[in-house]
Motif scaffolding. Sequence first.
Motif, PDB file in Angstrom:
ATOM      1  N   LEU A 180      30.925  11.581  14.084  1.00  0.00           N
ATOM      2  CA  LEU A 180      31.405  12.503  15.182  1.00  0.00           C
ATOM      3  C   LEU A 180      32.741  12.208  15.694  1.00  0.00           C
ATOM      4  O   LEU A 180      33.542  12.893  16.251  1.00  0.00           O
ATOM      5  N   THR A 181      33.417  10.981  15.053  1.00  0.00           N
ATOM      6  CA  THR A 181      34.726  10.656  15.597  1.00  0.00           C
ATOM      7  C   THR A 181      35.871  11.389  14.994  1.00  0.00           C
ATOM      8  O   THR A 181      36.998  11.500  15.147  1.00  0.00           O
ATOM      9  N   GLY A 182      35.313  12.091  13.661  1.00  0.00           N
ATOM     10  CA  GLY A 182      36.218  12.828  13.095  1.00  0.00           C
ATOM     11  C   GLY A 182      36.768  14.142  13.789  1.00  0.00           C
ATOM     12  O   GLY A 182      37.600  14.830  13.395  1.00  0.00           O
ATOM     13  N   LEU A 183      36.113  14.369  14.757  1.00  0.00           N
ATOM     14  CA  LEU A 183      36.548  15.795  15.717  1.00  0.00           C
ATOM     15  C   LEU A 183      36.503  16.920  14.918  1.00  0.00           C
ATOM     16  O   LEU A 183      37.203  18.140  15.231  1.00  0.00           O
TER      17      LEU A 183
ATOM     18  N   LEU B 226      43.079   9.454  12.611  1.00  0.00           N
ATOM     19  CA  LEU B 226      43.314   7.892  12.838  1.00  0.00           C
ATOM     20  C   LEU B 226      43.299   7.541  14.200  1.00  0.00           C
ATOM     21  O   LEU B 226      42.987   6.468  14.579  1.00  0.00           O
ATOM     22  N   GLY B 227      43.891   8.356  14.997  1.00  0.00           N
ATOM     23  CA  GLY B 227      43.888   8.116  16.477  1.00  0.00           C
ATOM     24  C   GLY B 227      42.502   7.712  17.044  1.00  0.00           C
ATOM     25  O   GLY B 227      42.551   6.958  18.057  1.00  0.00           O
ATOM     26  N   VAL B 228      41.735   8.544  16.819  1.00  0.00           N
ATOM     27  CA  VAL B 228      40.293   8.713  17.410  1.00  0.00           C
ATOM     28  C   VAL B 228      39.427   7.742  16.510  1.00  0.00           C
ATOM     29  O   VAL B 228      38.594   6.698  17.327  1.00  0.00           O
ATOM     30  N   SER B 229      39.408   7.961  15.235  1.00  0.00           N
ATOM     31  CA  SER B 229      38.144   7.153  14.357  1.00  0.00           C
ATOM     32  C   SER B 229      38.390   5.788  14.175  1.00  0.00           C
ATOM     33  O   SER B 229      37.787   5.041  14.550  1.00  0.00           O
ATOM     34  N   ALA B 230      39.917   5.471  14.012  1.00  0.00           N
ATOM     35  CA  ALA B 230      40.513   4.193  13.655  1.00  0.00           C
ATOM     36  C   ALA B 230      40.152   3.352  15.044  1.00  0.00           C
ATOM     37  O   ALA B 230      39.990   2.176  15.004  1.00  0.00           O
ATOM     38  N   THR B 231      40.600   4.058  16.165  1.00  0.00           N
ATOM     39  CA  THR B 231      40.364   3.367  17.353  1.00  0.00           C
ATOM     40  C   THR B 231      39.172   2.910  17.527  1.00  0.00           C
ATOM     41  O   THR B 231      38.816   1.982  18.063  1.00  0.00           O
TER      42      THR B 231
ATOM     43  N   SER C 262      31.584   3.910   7.144  1.00  0.00           N
ATOM     44  CA  SER C 262      31.586   5.144   7.759  1.00  0.00           C
ATOM     45  C   SER C 262      32.953   5.692   8.015  1.00  0.00           C
ATOM     46  O   SER C 262      33.118   7.079   8.044  1.00  0.00           O
ATOM     47  N   PHE C 263      33.958   4.718   8.545  1.00  0.00           N
ATOM     48  CA  PHE C 263      35.162   5.334   8.640  1.00  0.00           C
ATOM     49  C   PHE C 263      35.741   5.618   7.274  1.00  0.00           C
ATOM     50  O   PHE C 263      36.400   6.944   7.239  1.00  0.00           O
ATOM     51  N   LEU C 264      35.480   5.130   6.338  1.00  0.00           N
ATOM     52  CA  LEU C 264      36.115   5.634   5.081  1.00  0.00           C
ATOM     53  C   LEU C 264      35.295   7.050   4.513  1.00  0.00           C
ATOM     54  O   LEU C 264      36.222   7.867   4.192  1.00  0.00           O
ATOM     55  N   LEU C 265      34.178   6.999   4.961  1.00  0.00           N
ATOM     56  CA  LEU C 265      33.507   8.553   4.655  1.00  0.00           C
ATOM     57  C   LEU C 265      34.097   9.602   5.597  1.00  0.00           C
ATOM     58  O   LEU C 265      34.252  10.657   5.047  1.00  0.00           O
ATOM     59  N   THR C 266      34.324   9.221   6.861  1.00  0.00           N
ATOM     60  CA  THR C 266      35.131  10.212   7.656  1.00  0.00           C
ATOM     61  C   THR C 266      36.591  10.639   7.034  1.00  0.00           C
ATOM     62  O   THR C 266      36.822  11.838   7.025  1.00  0.00           O
ATOM     63  N   LEU C 267      37.066   9.563   6.392  1.00  0.00           N
ATOM     64  CA  LEU C 267      38.483  10.061   6.031  1.00  0.00           C
ATOM     65  C   LEU C 267      38.348  10.731   4.483  1.00  0.00           C
ATOM     66  O   LEU C 267      38.925  11.528   4.214  1.00  0.00           O
ATOM     67  N   THR C 268      37.296  10.584   3.977  1.00  0.00           N
ATOM     68  CA  THR C 268      36.740  11.247   2.731  1.00  0.00           C
ATOM     69  C   THR C 268      36.561  12.742   3.075  1.00  0.00           C
ATOM     70  O   THR C 268      37.033  13.599   2.392  1.00  0.00           O
ATOM     71  N   THR C 269      35.830  12.881   4.050  1.00  0.00           N
ATOM     72  CA  THR C 269      35.463  14.020   4.590  1.00  0.00           C
ATOM     73  C   THR C 269      36.972  14.981   5.157  1.00  0.00           C
ATOM     74  O   THR C 269      36.826  16.200   4.815  1.00  0.00           O
ATOM     75  N   PHE C 270      37.596  14.458   5.723  1.00  0.00           N
ATOM     76  CA  PHE C 270      39.127  14.896   5.988  1.00  0.00           C
ATOM     77  C   PHE C 270      39.796  15.249   4.695  1.00  0.00           C
ATOM     78  O   PHE C 270      39.996  16.301   4.764  1.00  0.00           O
ATOM     79  N   LEU C 271      39.893  14.417   3.680  1.00  0.00           N
ATOM     80  CA  LEU C 271      40.422  14.863   2.441  1.00  0.00           C
ATOM     81  C   LEU C 271      39.657  15.980   1.750  1.00  0.00           C
ATOM     82  O   LEU C 271      40.352  16.823   1.058  1.00  0.00           O
ATOM     83  N   GLY C 272      38.508  15.983   1.949  1.00  0.00           N
ATOM     84  CA  GLY C 272      37.742  17.052   1.114  1.00  0.00           C
ATOM     85  C   GLY C 272      38.053  18.322   2.101  1.00  0.00           C
ATOM     86  O   GLY C 272      37.940  19.607   1.263  1.00  0.00           O
ATOM     87  N   GLY C 273      38.169  18.417   3.303  1.00  0.00           N
ATOM     88  CA  GLY C 273      38.609  19.691   4.002  1.00  0.00           C
ATOM     89  C   GLY C 273      39.865  20.293   3.485  1.00  0.00           C
ATOM     90  O   GLY C 273      40.276  21.361   3.333  1.00  0.00           O
TER      91      GLY C 273
ATOM     92  N   LEU D 256      38.301  21.413  18.392  1.00  0.00           N
ATOM     93  CA  LEU D 256      37.300  21.039  19.363  1.00  0.00           C
ATOM     94  C   LEU D 256      36.316  21.964  19.657  1.00  0.00           C
ATOM     95  O   LEU D 256      34.995  21.164  19.800  1.00  0.00           O
ATOM     96  N   PRO D 257      36.231  23.013  19.840  1.00  0.00           N
ATOM     97  CA  PRO D 257      35.026  23.886  19.790  1.00  0.00           C
ATOM     98  C   PRO D 257      34.058  23.626  18.579  1.00  0.00           C
ATOM     99  O   PRO D 257      32.879  23.814  18.740  1.00  0.00           O
ATOM    100  N   VAL D 258      34.758  23.777  17.511  1.00  0.00           N
ATOM    101  CA  VAL D 258      33.873  23.522  16.391  1.00  0.00           C
ATOM    102  C   VAL D 258      33.210  22.288  16.435  1.00  0.00           C
ATOM    103  O   VAL D 258      31.978  22.146  16.219  1.00  0.00           O
ATOM    104  N   HIS D 259      33.730  21.103  16.850  1.00  0.00           N
ATOM    105  CA  HIS D 259      33.239  20.038  17.179  1.00  0.00           C
ATOM    106  C   HIS D 259      32.127  20.064  18.070  1.00  0.00           C
ATOM    107  O   HIS D 259      31.087  19.492  17.843  1.00  0.00           O
ATOM    108  N   PHE D 260      32.384  20.752  19.273  1.00  0.00           N
ATOM    109  CA  PHE D 260      31.310  20.757  20.288  1.00  0.00           C
ATOM    110  C   PHE D 260      30.040  21.381  19.629  1.00  0.00           C
ATOM    111  O   PHE D 260      28.941  20.650  19.969  1.00  0.00           O
ATOM    112  N   PHE D 261      30.157  22.307  18.897  1.00  0.00           N
ATOM    113  CA  PHE D 261      29.280  23.062  18.058  1.00  0.00           C
ATOM    114  C   PHE D 261      28.499  21.850  17.272  1.00  0.00           C
ATOM    115  O   PHE D 261      27.121  21.899  16.950  1.00  0.00           O
ATOM    116  N   THR D 262      29.181  21.360  16.666  1.00  0.00           N
ATOM    117  CA  THR D 262      28.609  20.180  15.474  1.00  0.00           C
ATOM    118  C   THR D 262      27.816  19.212  16.168  1.00  0.00           C
ATOM    119  O   THR D 262      26.759  18.817  15.870  1.00  0.00           O
ATOM    120  N   VAL D 263      28.453  18.776  17.573  1.00  0.00           N
ATOM    121  CA  VAL D 263      27.635  17.750  18.071  1.00  0.00           C
ATOM    122  C   VAL D 263      26.161  18.264  18.714  1.00  0.00           C
ATOM    123  O   VAL D 263      25.304  17.655  18.739  1.00  0.00           O
TER     124      VAL D 263
END
Length: 516
Positions: free
Chosen positions: A67-70, A104-109, A142-153, A231-238
């Motif tokens: 969920l840190t992928g926003l 990177l700002g959210v997920s890496a932190t 999980s961080f690498l998977l989040t990065l993979t999802t980003f690249l997949g987008g 962010l609204p999409v992420h709210f729905f995802t959460v």
Amino acid sequence: MGLPRLWLCGGSLQSERVAKGAVYLIFQSVLGYLFSLMFYVLVARVLGPSEVGKLSVLLTVSAVFSLTGLSVNYALQRLIPSYVESRRRGEVGGIIGAGLTILLGVSATGLVVLVVLSEWLSVVLFGSAVDGGLIVAILLASFLLTLTTFLGGGMLGFGMFRETAAQNILNAGVSRVLGLVLAVVGFGLMGVMLGWLVAGVVTVVFSVFLLGRNLGLKKGFPVKSILEFSLPVHFFTVIMFVQSWADIALLYALAPNLEQIGVYYLVVSGAAILSFFYAPIGMAIFPALSSRYSVNGFRAVVPMASAYVRLTCRMLIPLGASLAALSPVAVEVVYGPHYVSGATPFALLAATSIIPALSLLVVTVIQSTGYTRPLVVIGLASAVADMLLVAVFAGSLGGVAGAMGRIAFPAVGLILGYYFIWGKVRLRILPELKQPLIAAVSIALPLYLVDQYLMQILILPLRFRAPLDIMVFLALAVVFAYSTRYFGKEDFALVRQAVPNRLEPVVDRLERIFAR
């Protein structure tokens, strides 16, 4: 009536590519499911019960970390095709760069903070600091998977459907197979985590290689524009993430029967297999709808959305009804006789599978416009309806109440979502329901009667009854399709776009038989 012109041609994301892309993504989903099934069947024989329990907790940690992928990956799927279509491809690198900055700002932190707290988390989750290494491994994976999802987008935004499917298959295959191998040779649960971690590294490198020059990162694109969409999409995802566990938590709180809850959890997971028939299509059409909307507005969205409605209704309604008719057989075949008590929730979810499919469409249409704030209202209202139903009926209906809640969530989403787009996008949903509902009754009712005859009168064991049920279903479906011309030329035109060229003669022959 032929297929609308915009479904057959036009745009940077050509419809033939979208149709073939949907097939690639369906194949990826099925193969990923098989990898997961193989993994869980074998890992239960390699690891002890306590380690399997820890694995489930670690995978929950991974799901929460995702969920840190926003939901920035959805912003890439929306913005990239829009900018490419409007001949502003030079700005795409800025979109990817801004999205990566957020990620990177959210997920890496979050990763750094949680790694520092890993021993404390181990004590909280497992009662001891000994498993801190497992926490660190799953967080890195999980961080690498989040990065993979980003690249997949990004790949989906560029219409790279085949490459996206390859990316996900690679990750699923390497993580499951390597994790099992390392567990077998003596690394135990840490071996499984290392398999996940290596898969993450390999998949990120592979994804960067596939994107190649398309990945050219630039500065200058406003981060605010990404967040306003994501962010609204992420709210729905959460909300969807919480909802996937809320009904189980409510059932446990109000009707604390662990055996019943275990049965419910398994049948819900089993019914989700029908999502293979619509979720990958939704993934494929999202960037295409975004591309068309950016050029011609809402009128360009209608043809592809209408084709989705027709396709999913004609597949899911009769298939879901037939699976519901055979729910005791299906549950017993997959999970065994001890879980047949879950046949009713399974039947309800299978019979209504068209509701989440149509709900996904209206949410996708809203996302394709770029104005995602209505998703906040949709998510909240859907969650409230779900939890109210479960809370009111859990004590008396048990797992059936959970199924009612899971049906209410997409039903409310469909109604509210369609309300938000009603004045701009008119979809022929009700007219498209008529023939599939007739098909559902014509196939599922005789199928149910035959199954009851085999079970109650002939008293055939399951190993004979299940194959006979499948053959009866196929016979009924073929007879109905042939006698009613259930599939038209427009349906075969869509299939022809999706299949490889060498299979077109087969499609032509089927068309001559069924679309006379």
